[in-house]
Design a protein around this motif. Structure first.
Motif, PDB file in Angstrom:
ATOM      1  N   LEU A  65       0.707  -5.944  -1.906  1.00 45.28           N
ATOM      2  CA  LEU A  65      -0.167  -6.171  -0.751  1.00 45.28           C
ATOM      3  C   LEU A  65       0.510  -5.700   0.535  1.00 45.28           C
ATOM      4  O   LEU A  65      -0.118  -5.061   1.387  1.00 45.28           O
ATOM      5  CB  LEU A  65      -0.517  -7.660  -0.632  1.00 45.28           C
ATOM      6  CG  LEU A  65      -1.635  -8.188  -1.521  1.00 45.28           C
ATOM      7  CD1 LEU A  65      -1.747  -9.706  -1.380  1.00 45.28           C
ATOM      8  CD2 LEU A  65      -2.972  -7.535  -1.157  1.00 45.28           C
TER       9      LEU A  65
ATOM     10  N   ASP B  90       0.559  -1.995   0.829  1.00 44.33           N
ATOM     11  CA  ASP B  90      -0.773  -1.464   1.117  1.00 44.33           C
ATOM     12  C   ASP B  90      -1.040  -1.425   2.612  1.00 44.33           C
ATOM     13  O   ASP B  90      -1.408  -0.377   3.160  1.00 44.33           O
ATOM     14  CB  ASP B  90      -1.831  -2.306   0.410  1.00 44.33           C
ATOM     15  CG  ASP B  90      -3.250  -1.816   0.690  1.00 44.33           C
ATOM     16  OD1 ASP B  90      -3.606  -0.722   0.214  1.00 44.33           O
ATOM     17  OD2 ASP B  90      -3.995  -2.522   1.404  1.00 44.33           O
ATOM     18  N   TYR B  91      -0.824  -2.550   3.289  1.00 42.22           N
ATOM     19  CA  TYR B  91      -1.198  -2.521   4.706  1.00 42.22           C
ATOM     20  C   TYR B  91      -0.107  -1.915   5.593  1.00 42.22           C
ATOM     21  O   TYR B  91      -0.420  -1.359   6.654  1.00 42.22           O
ATOM     22  CB  TYR B  91      -1.664  -3.891   5.214  1.00 42.22           C
ATOM     23  CG  TYR B  91      -0.667  -5.004   5.348  1.00 42.22           C
ATOM     24  CD1 TYR B  91       0.148  -5.118   6.456  1.00 42.22           C
ATOM     25  CD2 TYR B  91      -0.606  -6.030   4.401  1.00 42.22           C
ATOM     26  CE1 TYR B  91       1.016  -6.179   6.614  1.00 42.22           C
ATOM     27  CE2 TYR B  91       0.256  -7.099   4.542  1.00 42.22           C
ATOM     28  CZ  TYR B  91       1.066  -7.164   5.655  1.00 42.22           C
ATOM     29  OH  TYR B  91       1.926  -8.239   5.799  1.00 42.22           O
TER      30      TYR B  91
ATOM     31  N   TYR C  24      -1.916 -13.958   2.835  1.00 40.32           N
ATOM     32  CA  TYR C  24      -1.885 -14.077   1.370  1.00 40.32           C
ATOM     33  C   TYR C  24      -0.491 -13.751   0.836  1.00 40.32           C
ATOM     34  O   TYR C  24      -0.027 -14.358  -0.141  1.00 40.32           O
ATOM     35  CB  TYR C  24      -2.933 -13.162   0.743  1.00 40.32           C
ATOM     36  CG  TYR C  24      -3.535 -13.730  -0.514  1.00 40.32           C
ATOM     37  CD1 TYR C  24      -4.456 -14.775  -0.462  1.00 40.32           C
ATOM     38  CD2 TYR C  24      -3.169 -13.239  -1.759  1.00 40.32           C
ATOM     39  CE1 TYR C  24      -4.999 -15.306  -1.623  1.00 40.32           C
ATOM     40  CE2 TYR C  24      -3.712 -13.765  -2.927  1.00 40.32           C
ATOM     41  CZ  TYR C  24      -4.620 -14.799  -2.847  1.00 40.32           C
ATOM     42  OH  TYR C  24      -5.148 -15.335  -4.002  1.00 40.32           O
TER      43      TYR C  24
ATOM     44  N   GLN D  41      -4.364 -10.223   4.393  1.00 43.92           N
ATOM     45  CA  GLN D  41      -3.316  -9.805   3.458  1.00 43.92           C
ATOM     46  C   GLN D  41      -1.970 -10.413   3.841  1.00 43.92           C
ATOM     47  O   GLN D  41      -1.207 -10.863   2.975  1.00 43.92           O
ATOM     48  CB  GLN D  41      -3.213  -8.277   3.429  1.00 43.92           C
ATOM     49  CG  GLN D  41      -4.361  -7.601   2.695  1.00 43.92           C
ATOM     50  CD  GLN D  41      -4.291  -6.087   2.799  1.00 43.92           C
ATOM     51  OE1 GLN D  41      -4.077  -5.531   3.879  1.00 43.92           O
ATOM     52  NE2 GLN D  41      -4.471  -5.397   1.683  1.00 43.92           N
TER      53      GLN D  41
ATOM     54  N   ARG E 191      -8.732  -7.551   7.436  1.00 37.96           N
ATOM     55  CA  ARG E 191      -8.130  -7.513   6.100  1.00 37.96           C
ATOM     56  C   ARG E 191      -6.610  -7.592   6.177  1.00 37.96           C
ATOM     57  O   ARG E 191      -5.965  -8.279   5.375  1.00 37.96           O
ATOM     58  CB  ARG E 191      -8.549  -6.248   5.356  1.00 37.96           C
ATOM     59  CG  ARG E 191      -8.060  -6.244   3.903  1.00 37.96           C
ATOM     60  CD  ARG E 191      -8.508  -5.028   3.126  1.00 37.96           C
ATOM     61  NE  ARG E 191      -7.801  -3.822   3.532  1.00 37.96           N
ATOM     62  CZ  ARG E 191      -8.386  -2.757   4.070  1.00 37.96           C
ATOM     63  NH1 ARG E 191      -9.697  -2.739   4.263  1.00 37.96           N
ATOM     64  NH2 ARG E 191      -7.677  -1.704   4.412  1.00 37.96           N
TER      65      ARG E 191
END
Length: 395
Positions: A297, A300-301, A329, A326, A322
């Motif tokens: 995660l 990804d960002y 999370y 993220q 998002r």
């Protein structure tokens, strides 16, 4: 302040920090006991160039990629969560300082190894006067303030015309502020997040940054306004920095657990070696999978943020929401992984010199941070997915 040189590459910076891990780890207990990062560690991180990651190159800074910053701060956090959290806050505040008017930057970055702390909670008041503001009030959670040279104090200015008060960041030398000895906590206990007090401190206009325009992507620095590096949204960067504060302790706890299971048994069972027990296999594997998901995660960002620097494209509201979700999370997954490891480590792990208990407490504290909080971030992302306003300007 000890002199240092900017690393010649991101790889060199990362290697410098990895070499400091034994030193940071050796002072972790003392850092908690003193409720601030040990002075030897502060000096070593400064000398390694960690505090230059977001300082403009024209002042001797490095302007490290977001990926590099996450890697560097993760390594610091793996050795000591409190030290890592302090470093990530100071890295973030240096970035914010680079958005201030250029005259203020000339003062703040006169030494490229400057350490900058800051607060976002607007508890202080700013009274307009000729040429600037007079700031007065107490601001809590000033991480690393005792070892900083400058502090970005958030204050609220009354417009005097009936409009809502304006939140401001004011750049104040730490010598102009008092520090309260009020950081007595169970998690991130060594981060020195005391309250700072401004007592009628005059702040010239060039050392003021309005929060509203900043959230909208506008800031007063002329020399940095065209640099894509400083076009990165501060709040999304904070999502990346805090991910490092979560990943580091989780990785360290997993590594420590992998060593301990071969050295101890499970009391009152047939297992003389913990690594032979099926319950250990399940706990270890699940914790490892949670950490792997958190790493994916984050990658990804972080990749998206670095890509936006390269392509210059703007973020959609959904992308911003998002990323916040993220980041929360990631913190939750790391906490869950370390909670599993902590519960599987036995009563002997409660000793203060055993790192896993510190990781449990530090990750619990990080998850309680109002900007990191997983539940709050999921809600705002869910609102956007449902076609509603995010309900906050902090995206």
């Amino acid at each position: 302040m000890a002199g240092s040189s900017a690393p010649e590459s991101d790889a060199e910076l990362l290697e410098r920090v990895r070499k400091l891990q034994p030193l940071i780890r050796a002072h972790a207990v003392r850092t908690e006991q003193r409720r601030r990062v040990a002075g030897e560690v502060v000096a070593a991180l400064t000398d390694a160039g960690v505090h230059r990651m977001n300082v403009p190159r024209r002042y001797g800074g490095h302007q490290s990629s977001v990926r590099t910053q996450v890697e560097v701060l993760s390594e610091v956090s793996a050795a000591c969560g409190s030290t890592g959290f302090t470093a990530l806050i100071q890295a973030g505040c240096a970035f914010i300082a680079a958005l201030f008017p250029d005259e203020a930057q000339d003062e703040i970055f006169a030494d490229p190894d400057v350490r900058v702390s800051g607060t976002l909670v607007p508890k202080a008041k700013a009274r307009p006067v000729e040429g600037g503001y007079v700031v007065d009030g107490t601001s809590p959670f000033a991480t690393g303030c005792q070892d900083s040279d400058w502090h970005l104090l958030t204050a609220v200015a009354d417009t005097g015309d009936g409009r809502p008060p304006r939140p401001l960041w004011t750049a104040v030398p730490m010598s102009d502020l008092d520090v309260l000895d009020d950081w007595h906590v169970s998690g991130l206990a060594g981060s020195g997040s005391n309250s700072v007090v401004a007592r009628d401190v005059h702040v010239p206009a060039h050392r003021v940054l309005e929060l509203g325009p900043l959230l909208g992507g506008s800031f007063p620095s002329r020399r940095n306004s065209a640099d894509p590096f400083y076009g990165m949204p501060v709040l999304l960067l904070f999502c990346a920095w805090t991910a490092a504060g979560a990943l580091g302790p989780a990785r360290a706890a997993l590594a420590e657990f992998g060593e301990r299971v071969h050295q101890r048994g499970i009391t009152y069972t047939i297992y003389e070696r913990q690594h032979e027990a099926p319950v250990t296999h399940l706990q270890f594997a699940e914790a490892a999978m949670k950490l792997s998901c958190a790493e994916l995660l984050t990658a990804d960002y972080v990749s998206l943020i670095d890509a936006r620097v390269a392509d210059g494209n703007s973020y959609t509201t959904e992308e911003r929401a998002r990323i916040r979700a993220q980041s929360g999370y990631v913190a939750r997954l790391c906490k869950e992984a370390v909670d599993l490891i902590g519960s599987a480590s036995g009563a002997s792990s409660l000793r203060l010199e055993v790192p896993v208990q510190r990781a449990v407490r530090d990750l619990n504290a990080l998850n309680l941070h109002s900007f990191v909080n997983p539940a709050a971030n999921l809600e705002l992302y869910g609102r956007v997915l449902s076609g509603l306003d995010a309900g906050t300007p902090f995206l």
